[in-house]
Design a protein around this motif. Structure first.
Motif, PDB file in Angstrom:
ATOM      1  N   PRO A  91       5.575  -1.316  14.591  1.00 31.70           N
ATOM      2  CA  PRO A  91       4.518  -2.178  15.322  1.00 31.70           C
ATOM      3  C   PRO A  91       4.154  -1.432  16.826  1.00 31.70           C
ATOM      4  N   THR A  92       5.148  -0.666  17.061  1.00 30.45           N
ATOM      5  CA  THR A  92       4.704   0.073  18.386  1.00 30.45           C
ATOM      6  C   THR A  92       5.200   1.490  17.959  1.00 30.45           C
ATOM      7  N   ASP A  97       5.694  10.025  13.240  1.00 28.45           N
ATOM      8  CA  ASP A  97       6.694   9.421  12.431  1.00 28.45           C
ATOM      9  C   ASP A  97       6.031   9.187  10.802  1.00 28.45           C
ATOM     10  N   GLY A  98       6.777  10.079   9.851  1.00 24.30           N
ATOM     11  CA  GLY A  98       6.208   9.841   8.358  1.00 24.30           C
ATOM     12  C   GLY A  98       4.806  10.505   8.376  1.00 24.30           C
ATOM     13  N   VAL A  99       3.853  10.117   9.005  1.00 22.45           N
ATOM     14  CA  VAL A  99       2.549  10.750   8.825  1.00 22.45           C
ATOM     15  C   VAL A  99       2.484  12.086   8.813  1.00 22.45           C
ATOM     16  N   LEU A 100       3.427  12.887   9.694  1.00 26.87           N
ATOM     17  CA  LEU A 100       3.255  14.403   9.384  1.00 26.87           C
ATOM     18  C   LEU A 100       3.872  14.769   8.252  1.00 26.87           C
ATOM     19  N   GLY A 358      19.398  11.599  12.332  1.00 24.58           N
ATOM     20  CA  GLY A 358      19.939  10.191  12.924  1.00 24.58           C
ATOM     21  C   GLY A 358      19.195   9.117  12.358  1.00 24.58           C
ATOM     22  N   ALA A 359      17.946   9.413  12.029  1.00 22.64           N
ATOM     23  CA  ALA A 359      17.098   8.243  11.352  1.00 22.64           C
ATOM     24  C   ALA A 359      17.283   8.299   9.861  1.00 22.64           C
ATOM     25  N   GLY A 360      16.889   7.109   9.267  1.00 21.84           N
ATOM     26  CA  GLY A 360      16.739   7.151   7.799  1.00 21.84           C
ATOM     27  C   GLY A 360      15.771   7.555   7.211  1.00 21.84           C
ATOM     28  N   HIS A 385       9.394   5.957  17.566  1.00 24.49           N
ATOM     29  CA  HIS A 385       9.477   4.259  17.517  1.00 24.49           C
ATOM     30  C   HIS A 385       9.000   3.821  18.920  1.00 24.49           C
ATOM     31  N   ASN A 386       8.088   4.645  19.443  1.00 22.60           N
ATOM     32  CA  ASN A 386       7.497   4.241  20.609  1.00 22.60           C
ATOM     33  C   ASN A 386       6.262   4.863  20.661  1.00 22.60           C
TER      34      ASN A 386
END
Ligand code: HGY
Ligand code: MN
Ligand code: MN
Ligand code: MN
Length: 413
Positions: A91-92, A97-100, A358-360, A385-386
């Motif tokens: 949401p923020t 993130d992901g799109v790349l 670190g992230a899934g 995530h910001n």
């Protein structure tokens, strides 16, 4: 001589596509709010579809809404090499993130088209539905169904805060495909992703060669006390679920700090009922997110936290229920694919280092059903995530160049 000598992607085109996608589902502070199965997600999917059409790809969509855009190889019988990630955001969320990973995969295709290079194995670019798990928990939902981790009917019954189900929303935005989930066989899967942490930037390194991914538990906790008046209820007579949640937040932090540097623990999602200024909270619902690269540490943390919650509930005379809503053990990516990424970075002259994610990521589940590896690029201040998430055009291009070389070396020419 490498098959993929001197293949370079078009960094400007990749950057332009990232910026164009970022205009869909804008956040309020320069990032994105393109949550899964919202109208904005539907719009982003249509834009991606139009780009795949223009690149001559054949689109397949499965019953979880995951998009598979295929470029034929010289040997149509050969198992395809898959590349991709996710277009849904927090949401923020940030623009990358992901799109790349999705648009980096598309850029590989576009560049191979420009260069007139035909690989032997077909290549498929993937947009996995609901990687973030913020609207419908757990994260990596569609890739989890694809890998046989989650039952599809269970996944489609997952509900958002407004009570809408994944299945209803997928139909509503018109992206429920007819392809059965999980039928596709892959020679390999590569995911390009921003690091979402500070290591690469701090060390001045261009490429992260992801060897492992840390494991995770998402535990949804509900504490039930008793609503009562904040003014007239004496302290000794209270059953305060809000106080209980506060103590659990402190407990999770304490336990995670006991296992530094290889553990994190967070409570980022919290609901308070009835959330009135002059009513003692009767019920709190929150999600514990704990992670570690060590399975032993992860399981020990979980046990200590659950025992601690029982003691807190007893002391405050409140009831507790705990549901595991997400879990995967630490991941070891495929050595052959990891080597392809490392060799690609080396051959292209990029600085690189092995790194644990670190992230899934969707790659964490696909690693269960196909040889899988990840390519990481730095992000500014390690922030993600910001909405202020940022990368440079050079980092994006470096990541996509390494992705292309690893993919072409694996797909053969
Ligand atoms: O939670 C995660 O690690 C991912 O961003 N969904
Ligand atoms: Mn991601
Ligand atoms: Mn994310
Ligand atoms: Mn386990």
């Amino acid at each position: 001589m490498s098959l993929a000598t001197n293949l370079q992607i078009d960094g400007d085109r990749l950057w332009d596509s990232l910026m164009e996608m970022a205009r869909i589902g804008p956040g309020i502070a320069g990032g994105n709010n393109r949550q899964t199965l919202t109208d904005a997600d539907g719009e982003g999917r249509r834009l991606f579809q139009s780009w795949c059409d223009a690149a001559g790809l054949t689109m397949g969509v499965d019953t979880m809404g995951t998009m598979f855009a295929r470029r034929e190889g010289s040997d149509p019988e050969a198992l395809p090499v898959y590349v991709g990630s996710h277009l849904d955001t927090q949401p923020t969320g940030g623009k990358y993130d992901g799109v790349l990973g999705v648009l980096g995969g598309l850029e590989v295709i576009r560049s191979l088209n420009d260069l007139g290079v035909k690989t032997r194995h077909p290549i498929v670019v993937v947009n996995w539905t609901n990687e973030e798990g913020t609207r419908f928990a757990p994260a990596m939902l569609a890739s989890g169904v694809f890998a046989g981790i989650h039952d599809e009917a269970w996944a489609k019954e997952r509900r958002d805060a407004g009570g809408k189900s994944f299945g209803e929303e997928l139909k509503r935005i018109g992206w429920e495909g007819d392809e059965p989930v999980g039928q596709r066989k892959m020679k390999a899967f590569f995911e390009l992703h921003i690091e979402q942490g500070p290591i690469l930037e701090d060390e001045g390194i261009d490429i992260g060669v992801v060897t492992h991914g840390q494991g995770l538990y998402w535990l949804e906790v509900t504490l039930t006390g008793k609503e009562s008046h904040t003014g007239s209820t004496p302290m000794y007579k209270r059953r305060d679920a809000g106080l209980g949640m506060a103590r659990v937040i402190e407990l999770v932090n304490e336990v995670a700090m006991d296992y530094q540097p290889d553990a994190v623990g967070t409570i980022g999602h919290m609901d308070v009922y009835p959330n009135s200024r002059n009513i003692i909270a009767g019920r709190t619902t929150f999600t514990i997110d704990i992670r570690s690269p060590s399975k032993e540490t992860l399981d020990e943390m979980r046990e200590r936290i659950e025992d601690g919650i029982d003691l807190i509930a007893e002391a405050l005379d409140i009831d507790v229920s705990i549901d595991e809503v997400g879990h995967f053990d630490p991941v070891t990516f495929d050595a052959g694919c990891v080597k392809a990424v490392r060799d690609a970075a080396e051959a292209l002259g990029y600085s690189h280092r092995d790194i644990v994610s670190g992230a899934g990521h969707d790659a964490c589940w696909i690693n269960r059903v196909a040889p899988t590896a990840m390519v990481m690029c730095p992000c500014v201040d390690g922030l993600s995530h910001n909405e202020a998430e940022e990368i440079t055009k050079e980092w994006a291009a470096a990541g996509a160049n390494v992705l292309m070389r690893a993919v072409v070396e694996t797909a053969g020419i």
